[in-house]
Design a protein around this motif. Structure first.
Motif, PDB file in Angstrom:
ATOM      1  N   LEU A   7       0.839  -1.200   0.000  1.00  0.00           N
ATOM      2  CA  LEU A   7       0.000   0.000   0.000  1.00  0.00           C
ATOM      3  C   LEU A   7       0.874   1.251   0.000  1.00  0.00           C
ATOM      4  O   LEU A   7       0.602   2.219  -0.706  1.00  0.00           O
ATOM      5  N   HIS A  10       2.311   1.687  -3.445  1.00  0.00           N
ATOM      6  CA  HIS A  10       1.296   2.144  -4.381  1.00  0.00           C
ATOM      7  C   HIS A  10       0.995   3.623  -4.154  1.00  0.00           C
ATOM      8  O   HIS A  10       0.875   4.383  -5.102  1.00  0.00           O
ATOM      9  N   CYS A 149      -4.709  -9.680  -3.175  1.00  0.00           N
ATOM     10  CA  CYS A 149      -3.659  -8.684  -2.978  1.00  0.00           C
ATOM     11  C   CYS A 149      -2.300  -9.256  -3.367  1.00  0.00           C
ATOM     12  O   CYS A 149      -1.969 -10.382  -2.997  1.00  0.00           O
ATOM     13  N   LEU A 278      -7.128   0.447  -4.240  1.00  0.00           N
ATOM     14  CA  LEU A 278      -6.338   0.531  -3.020  1.00  0.00           C
ATOM     15  C   LEU A 278      -6.642   1.800  -2.247  1.00  0.00           C
ATOM     16  O   LEU A 278      -6.408   1.874  -1.052  1.00  0.00           O
ATOM     17  N   SER A 279      -7.146   2.810  -2.932  1.00  0.00           N
ATOM     18  CA  SER A 279      -7.427   4.046  -2.222  1.00  0.00           C
ATOM     19  C   SER A 279      -8.681   4.692  -2.792  1.00  0.00           C
ATOM     20  O   SER A 279      -8.775   4.935  -3.992  1.00  0.00           O
ATOM     21  N   GLY A 294      -5.637   2.389  -7.723  1.00  0.00           N
ATOM     22  CA  GLY A 294      -5.578   0.954  -7.477  1.00  0.00           C
ATOM     23  C   GLY A 294      -4.483   0.318  -8.305  1.00  0.00           C
ATOM     24  O   GLY A 294      -3.651   1.008  -8.889  1.00  0.00           O
ATOM     25  N   TYR A 295      -4.507  -0.989  -8.337  1.00  0.00           N
ATOM     26  CA  TYR A 295      -3.531  -1.684  -9.148  1.00  0.00           C
ATOM     27  C   TYR A 295      -4.269  -2.692 -10.010  1.00  0.00           C
ATOM     28  O   TYR A 295      -5.448  -3.005  -9.761  1.00  0.00           O
ATOM     29  N   HIS A 373      -0.335   0.223 -12.174  1.00  0.00           N
ATOM     30  CA  HIS A 373      -1.030   1.100 -11.217  1.00  0.00           C
ATOM     31  C   HIS A 373      -1.913   2.060 -11.995  1.00  0.00           C
ATOM     32  O   HIS A 373      -1.552   2.511 -13.078  1.00  0.00           O
TER      33      HIS A 373
END
Ligand SMILES: Nc1nc2c(c(=O)[nH]1)N[C@H]1C(S)=C(S)[C@@H](COP(=O)(O)O)O[C@H]1N2
Ligand SMILES: [Mo]
Length: 423
Positions: A7, A10, A149, A278-279, A294-295, A373
């Motif tokens: 995290l 990223h 993940c 991810l965010s 995110g990824y 990403h």
């Protein structure tokens, strides 16, 4: 191990999106989402935070060895043994040995086994010697079939496994390789995997070879990551990449005997393409832009794009649409390659790295079998609750979770996250 390592990496990569989201005014409706790369490229280098000590710009694309997440079995975990015990059982570079046998139950016809009793097992020095001529390196994300993940992005280096098979001078009746690593000499703890011999001899399409790996991101492979030597299968999920490798069996059996097969998994399914957020803020104000990042795992089918959608929860979804194909999907922006690979020695991609040109630039982007990403800036919304989703479209045009929708072939579920827009 640092469970939050990924995290942090990223958010370093996508930080500039956040910075810009605050200063770029007046995005139009969905269809007018700006080209984020165009927005963030100018003055990018001055916007990126320098490492205060080294003055280097962050490159979190590759994961530091100690920051990988760990999927290890064993009691005790082999990497937690004392140095003395590791030396005794062959888990150090000085004492490691690989034995190669013909499977006694389904023998392959080979000229010679590599065994400790005959003093012919392969040791680390002999492996490095093979590496002088044959070593390869390639980027790959380590990822578990059952998890959403990634465990870490690595630049893996080693010797093609076929070079070791050749040492046995096989003649015929060879259809598969079985292999396992050190597991406290307890048969119940052994983690097994296998490959068709065809995959070991030849690399289909543009894939790198299956390797016996001893370096990660330019360093010796450490004990937690499976050092001194582990298998790395470029296109497969982590369970094929056995750590602390100690035994290979050449067999005439044509079927898999993987530990993962006993646990309900499809063990012949290479890595899928899928995305994850991810965010994303849980709450925003009315009219405030929403920044999501995110990824995406770039699986065997490649990655054409990541898309995002946001739907009001006031209107229940209509009809039978489990994969949200009728949602309004908008393209997110994929981040470009880092300019500086500061998590690698010298900040550079070494010469002769699979997927990169002589200047160390990626030949294509995003690279297959790695993490990409992405980011998206969504326009402000009226008060209410909304569901945010992301999905990938692979190079064949399949939308996530297609073309292999079932979880036992690898995680690919579409995420649903709720955002509340408040006064
Ligand atoms: N010897 C051994 N190798 C192993 C495992 C294990 O338990 N023992 N776990 C596998 C699984 S399921 C995964 S997902 C990867 C994870 O690799 P990592 O721990 O380096 O992140 O290691 C694989 N190799
Ligand atoms: Mo796994």
């Amino acid at each position: 191990m640092n469970p939050f390592g990924f995290l942090a990496e990223h958010s370093q990569l996508t930080r500039r999106l956040f910075i810009r989201a605050g200063v770029v005014a007046g995005f139009g409706p969905w269809t007018d989402l700006p080209n984020l790369e165009a927005v963030v490229q100018p003055n990018q280098s001055t916007k990126r935070a320098k490492n205060e000590k080294t003055g280097a710009f962050p490159d979190p694309y590759f994961t530091k060895q100690g920051d990988f997440r760990d999927i290890s079995r064993g009691d005790p975990l082999p990497h937690t043994l004392s140095e003395a015990k590791k030396r005794e059982v062959g888990l150090t570079r000085e004492t490691w040995q690989l034995e190669v046998f013909s499977d006694p139950n389904h023998p392959a016809n080979i000229h010679k086994q590599l065994t400790k009793t005959e003093n012919s097992a392969l040791d680390f020095a002999a492996l490095l010697k093979l590496g002088e001529k044959h070593s390869v390196r390639f980027p790959k994300v380590m990822t578990c079939l059952n998890l959403g993940c990634p465990l870490g992005m690595g630049l893996w280096e080693g010797v093609p496994l076929r070079e070791i098979v050749k040492l046995t001078q096989p003649k015929d009746s060879l259809r598969r390789l079985f292999y396992h690593g050190y597991h406290n000499n307890d048969p119940k703890q052994v983690f097994r995997s296998s490959l068709a011999i065809g995959r070991v001899w030849e690399d289909p399409f543009d894939l790198p070879p299956v390797i016996l790996c001893y370096r990660l991101n330019g360093e010796w492979l450490d004990s937690e990551r499976g050092g001194p030597v582990r298998i790395i299968v470029p296109e497969d999920y982590g369970f094929k990449s056995v750590k602390w490798i100690s035994h290979l069996y050449l067999t005439n059996l044509a079927t898999a005997n993987d530990t993962y097969a006993e646990q309900g998994n499809d063990v012949e399914s290479p890595m899928k393409t899928f995305s994850a957020t991810l965010s994303l803020p849980k709450e925003v104000k009315v009219g405030e832009k929403i920044v999501a990042t995110g990824y995406a795992q770039v699986g065997i089918a490649g990655l054409a794009k990541v898309q995002v959608s946001i739907e009001s929860n006031e209107f229940p979804r209509q009809g039978d649409d489990p994969h949200f194909t009728k949602a309004k999907w908008v393209d997110a922006q994929l981040l470009k390659p880092p300019e500086n690979w500061s998590s690698l020695p010298g900040g550079k991609i070494p010469a002769n790295t699979h997927g990169f040109d002589a200047m160390g630039k990626p030949k294509s982007w995003p690279l297959r079998l790695t993490n990409a990403h992405w980011g998206a800036i969504l326009p402000g919304l009226p008060k209410g609750k909304y569901t945010f989703r992301c999905r990938t479209i692979d190079e064949k045009g399949h939308a996530q979770p297609g073309p292999r929708p079932f979880r036992n072939s690898g995680h690919s579920k579409i995420e649903s996250l709720v955002v509340t827009v408040k006064d």
